[in-house]
Design an enzyme around this catalytic site. Sequence first.
Site, PDB file in Angstrom:
ATOM      1  N   THR A  96       0.819  -1.255  -0.055  1.00  0.00           N
ATOM      2  CA  THR A  96      -0.036  -0.051   0.041  1.00  0.00           C
ATOM      3  C   THR A  96       0.820   1.200   0.010  1.00  0.00           C
ATOM      4  O   THR A  96       0.342   2.235  -0.566  1.00  0.00           O
ATOM      5  CB  THR A  96      -0.800   0.158   0.867  1.00  0.00           C
ATOM      6  OG1 THR A  96      -0.244  -0.356   2.252  1.00  0.00           O
ATOM      7  CG2 THR A  96      -2.003  -0.928   1.224  1.00  0.00           C
ATOM      8  N   SER A 123       8.947   5.296   5.474  1.00  0.00           N
ATOM      9  CA  SER A 123       8.112   6.007   6.427  1.00  0.00           C
ATOM     10  C   SER A 123       8.692   5.720   8.088  1.00  0.00           C
ATOM     11  O   SER A 123       9.433   6.346   8.396  1.00  0.00           O
ATOM     12  CB  SER A 123       6.744   5.307   6.210  1.00  0.00           C
ATOM     13  OG  SER A 123       5.613   6.058   7.057  1.00  0.00           O
ATOM     14  N   HIS A 124       7.741   5.028   8.566  1.00  0.00           N
ATOM     15  CA  HIS A 124       8.012   5.113  10.077  1.00  0.00           C
ATOM     16  C   HIS A 124       8.867   3.771  10.594  1.00  0.00           C
ATOM     17  O   HIS A 124       9.092   3.645  11.617  1.00  0.00           O
ATOM     18  CB  HIS A 124       6.577   4.694  10.757  1.00  0.00           C
ATOM     19  CG  HIS A 124       5.857   3.657  10.222  1.00  0.00           C
ATOM     20  ND1 HIS A 124       5.305   3.639   9.145  1.00  0.00           N
ATOM     21  CD2 HIS A 124       5.583   2.483  10.773  1.00  0.00           C
ATOM     22  CE1 HIS A 124       4.741   2.679   8.825  1.00  0.00           C
ATOM     23  NE2 HIS A 124       4.678   1.689   9.996  1.00  0.00           N
ATOM     24  N   LYS A 142       8.329   4.477  -3.543  1.00  0.00           N
ATOM     25  CA  LYS A 142       7.130   4.597  -4.081  1.00  0.00           C
ATOM     26  C   LYS A 142       6.921   5.749  -5.488  1.00  0.00           C
ATOM     27  O   LYS A 142       7.310   6.661  -5.255  1.00  0.00           O
ATOM     28  CB  LYS A 142       5.949   4.550  -3.158  1.00  0.00           C
ATOM     29  CG  LYS A 142       5.746   6.077  -2.492  1.00  0.00           C
ATOM     30  CD  LYS A 142       4.642   6.119  -1.361  1.00  0.00           C
ATOM     31  CE  LYS A 142       4.205   7.271  -0.922  1.00  0.00           C
ATOM     32  NZ  LYS A 142       3.133   7.519  -0.202  1.00  0.00           N
ATOM     33  N   ASP A 191       6.785  11.337  12.112  1.00  0.00           N
ATOM     34  CA  ASP A 191       7.581   9.944  11.716  1.00  0.00           C
ATOM     35  C   ASP A 191       8.654  10.488  10.715  1.00  0.00           C
ATOM     36  O   ASP A 191       9.034  11.307  10.458  1.00  0.00           O
ATOM     37  CB  ASP A 191       6.517   8.999  11.372  1.00  0.00           C
ATOM     38  CG  ASP A 191       5.962   9.279   9.911  1.00  0.00           C
ATOM     39  OD1 ASP A 191       5.987  10.211   9.523  1.00  0.00           O
ATOM     40  OD2 ASP A 191       5.561   8.423   8.869  1.00  0.00           O
ATOM     41  N   ASP A 227       8.801   9.979   7.400  1.00  0.00           N
ATOM     42  CA  ASP A 227       8.882  10.909   6.335  1.00  0.00           C
ATOM     43  C   ASP A 227       7.639  12.092   6.409  1.00  0.00           C
ATOM     44  O   ASP A 227       7.396  12.374   5.281  1.00  0.00           O
ATOM     45  CB  ASP A 227       8.498  10.067   4.982  1.00  0.00           C
ATOM     46  CG  ASP A 227       6.831   9.555   5.141  1.00  0.00           C
ATOM     47  OD1 ASP A 227       6.758   9.137   6.274  1.00  0.00           O
ATOM     48  OD2 ASP A 227       6.425   9.007   4.004  1.00  0.00           O
ATOM     49  N   ASP A 264       4.489  11.982   7.343  1.00  0.00           N
ATOM     50  CA  ASP A 264       2.988  12.146   7.018  1.00  0.00           C
ATOM     51  C   ASP A 264       2.208  11.491   8.417  1.00  0.00           C
ATOM     52  O   ASP A 264       1.000  11.552   8.139  1.00  0.00           O
ATOM     53  CB  ASP A 264       2.912  11.065   5.883  1.00  0.00           C
ATOM     54  CG  ASP A 264       3.247   9.553   6.051  1.00  0.00           C
ATOM     55  OD1 ASP A 264       3.584   9.484   6.972  1.00  0.00           O
ATOM     56  OD2 ASP A 264       2.955   8.854   5.103  1.00  0.00           O
ATOM     57  N   ARG A 265       3.062  11.117   9.452  1.00  0.00           N
ATOM     58  CA  ARG A 265       1.991  10.881  10.541  1.00  0.00           C
ATOM     59  C   ARG A 265       2.361  11.717  11.662  1.00  0.00           C
ATOM     60  O   ARG A 265       3.164  12.635  11.691  1.00  0.00           O
ATOM     61  CB  ARG A 265       2.640   9.420  11.070  1.00  0.00           C
ATOM     62  CG  ARG A 265       2.436   8.375  10.002  1.00  0.00           C
ATOM     63  CD  ARG A 265       2.589   6.831  10.461  1.00  0.00           C
ATOM     64  NE  ARG A 265       2.581   5.859   9.344  1.00  0.00           N
ATOM     65  CZ  ARG A 265       2.073   4.665   9.543  1.00  0.00           C
ATOM     66  NH1 ARG A 265       1.905   4.371  10.866  1.00  0.00           N
ATOM     67  NH2 ARG A 265       1.910   3.829   8.490  1.00  0.00           N
ATOM     68  N   THR A 274      -7.696   0.307   4.397  1.00  0.00           N
ATOM     69  CA  THR A 274      -6.256   0.978   4.753  1.00  0.00           C
ATOM     70  C   THR A 274      -5.558   1.279   3.343  1.00  0.00           C
ATOM     71  O   THR A 274      -5.103   0.369   2.574  1.00  0.00           O
ATOM     72  CB  THR A 274      -5.337   0.250   5.623  1.00  0.00           C
ATOM     73  OG1 THR A 274      -6.178   0.065   6.970  1.00  0.00           O
ATOM     74  CG2 THR A 274      -4.115   0.785   5.898  1.00  0.00           C
ATOM     75  N   GLU A 283      -6.271   5.225  11.754  1.00  0.00           N
ATOM     76  CA  GLU A 283      -5.873   5.096  13.156  1.00  0.00           C
ATOM     77  C   GLU A 283      -4.328   4.980  13.411  1.00  0.00           C
ATOM     78  O   GLU A 283      -3.860   5.256  14.397  1.00  0.00           O
ATOM     79  CB  GLU A 283      -6.622   3.934  13.648  1.00  0.00           C
ATOM     80  CG  GLU A 283      -6.249   2.427  12.815  1.00  0.00           C
ATOM     81  CD  GLU A 283      -4.807   2.020  12.953  1.00  0.00           C
ATOM     82  OE1 GLU A 283      -4.356   1.770  13.971  1.00  0.00           O
ATOM     83  OE2 GLU A 283      -4.538   1.506  11.840  1.00  0.00           O
ATOM     84  N   SER A 284      -3.666   4.724  12.310  1.00  0.00           N
ATOM     85  CA  SER A 284      -2.310   4.703  12.324  1.00  0.00           C
ATOM     86  C   SER A 284      -1.478   6.078  12.308  1.00  0.00           C
ATOM     87  O   SER A 284      -0.698   5.995  11.719  1.00  0.00           O
ATOM     88  CB  SER A 284      -1.786   3.776  11.356  1.00  0.00           C
ATOM     89  OG  SER A 284      -2.176   4.020   9.973  1.00  0.00           O
ATOM     90  N   LYS A 320      -1.320  11.676   3.689  1.00  0.00           N
ATOM     91  CA  LYS A 320      -1.554  12.385   5.088  1.00  0.00           C
ATOM     92  C   LYS A 320      -0.355  13.215   5.300  1.00  0.00           C
ATOM     93  O   LYS A 320       0.687  13.387   4.728  1.00  0.00           O
ATOM     94  CB  LYS A 320      -1.596  10.912   6.132  1.00  0.00           C
ATOM     95  CG  LYS A 320      -0.530   9.818   5.751  1.00  0.00           C
ATOM     96  CD  LYS A 320      -0.866   8.738   6.772  1.00  0.00           C
ATOM     97  CE  LYS A 320       0.284   7.610   6.836  1.00  0.00           C
ATOM     98  NZ  LYS A 320      -0.029   6.967   5.458  1.00  0.00           N
TER      99      LYS A 320
END
Length: 529
Positions: A18, A113-114, A126, A278, A280, A282-283, A345, A365-366, A377
Amino acid sequence: MHIKTILTQTYHDQNPGTSGLRKKVSVFKQVNYLENFVQAIFDSLENYQEKSLVIGGDGRYFNQEAIQIIIKIAAANGFGELIIGQNGLLSTPAASHIIRKYGAFGGLILSASHNPAGEHGDFGIKYNINNGGPAPEKDTLAFFERSKTLEHYKIAELPDINLDEIGTQSIEALKITIIDSVADYAELMQSIFDFDLLKQSIQSGYITLAFDAMSAITGPYAKHIFVDMLGAPIDSLNNAQPLEDFGGHHPDPNLIYAHELADLMFSDKAPTFGAASDGDGDRNMIMGKGIFVTPSDSLAILAANATLIPGYASGLKGVARSMPTSQAVDRVAKKLNIPCYETPTGWKFFGNLLDADKITLCGEESFGTGSQHVREKDGLWAVLFWLNLIARRRQSVLDIVEEHWQTFGRDIYSRHDYEAVESSIAQEIMSSLREQIQTLPHQTFGEYTVKYADEFCYHDSVDGSTSANQGFRIGFENGSRIVFRLSGTGTVGATLRIYIERFEPDSEKHHQDPQIALAQLIELAEQFC
């Protein structure tokens, strides 16, 4: 420009999940591994010749080396312009914005990411399409299929490009533009939020803040926006220098990995507001003095208060959440009389709804929240939203959350992760659940009676596509839920996630410890699997 065609061996493990292709650095450094995947992407695209491609990453180990390789392959394949973040750095939401702002054909974002970084950590890549969002499933499947038959790739014989100096240079027909990694994104944030109010609230001392960038990409963004533009003291920032190994941090903004921030926010020295992001960017993790705001609650609260923010003053078209995210935002949507969509997701599902102008806000939720401003995000956007909310409502984070619960009730929520599970065992668990859900409806377990049990299948109202096998939902008559799904973001084994949610309308019970309040549901979840 001399272009070489290199014969290569085929790899059969380049199936992007994803969030792109994520593997250990050692895997990406195999002979031609990165080259193969980039060529497979380009071979699967059409009509990109002479158009622009955005390139940037979160600064983790192998980021700069990978960018130099991508530049040469993109040049050989006929792109007309490469737009690259200075020093090879771009947060994921900033990359999404730049693709959209400059009308690029697409972009390659280098990040896991994370996930942890460093020589022995993870790396990822990606492709994002021209709307700024992640490539849809039909494209990622095409990348994978092409990677399994690839016999050669094309690469230009070029010297390495200086990524440090902002400006434009041309190599024959190819234009390479190095841009400020932060400026365009900061300008976008200023167009959404009330920076004058934020600056006054921060400089007057009404709002004090602590932001932990976890030695990842958002450090420079936080310094420019919070310190240079809004006047926060420099010591408001922690771990603000991006490092190739993220300083040994696991850059996942939650109470475990961002424990330094969590300890501060539950201490006597806590500032008004605390947040972390995080790898990158996005969180986000949102905290107030003495309170952690779950991502599900955060989305619901932002939706309920959106008209207080200049960029959303005209109201929301609709909202969306991922299937495992709590139903808190559903209750807000019902009161606002706007649509609420439940998607699998993966941010690409929100992208269709955003492009079709069906929703304005979305989240999962993540620790991911976003809106129509980009197609990813966006961690710092969520932080600024909360800061603007505090400044406008003149309330603490705790007061805002408690008032929300009193109005809408509380969805007490917890996620239990079982990481690096042997893949065969994880699949056996899912097969067992598939059999059980057929007989669960109308069964009673203590105070919980099963209302429905299904395997979530999403029918996209925009493009008509269907995404099946997205996890198992068990819903109870009292509004509680248990959700089971396998995550695709790890690089070792499988990650089984179990999501447990109980709706509590009684304000006298809003402050229960979630693990105690959810104890019966947790026991049921373990029993089912």
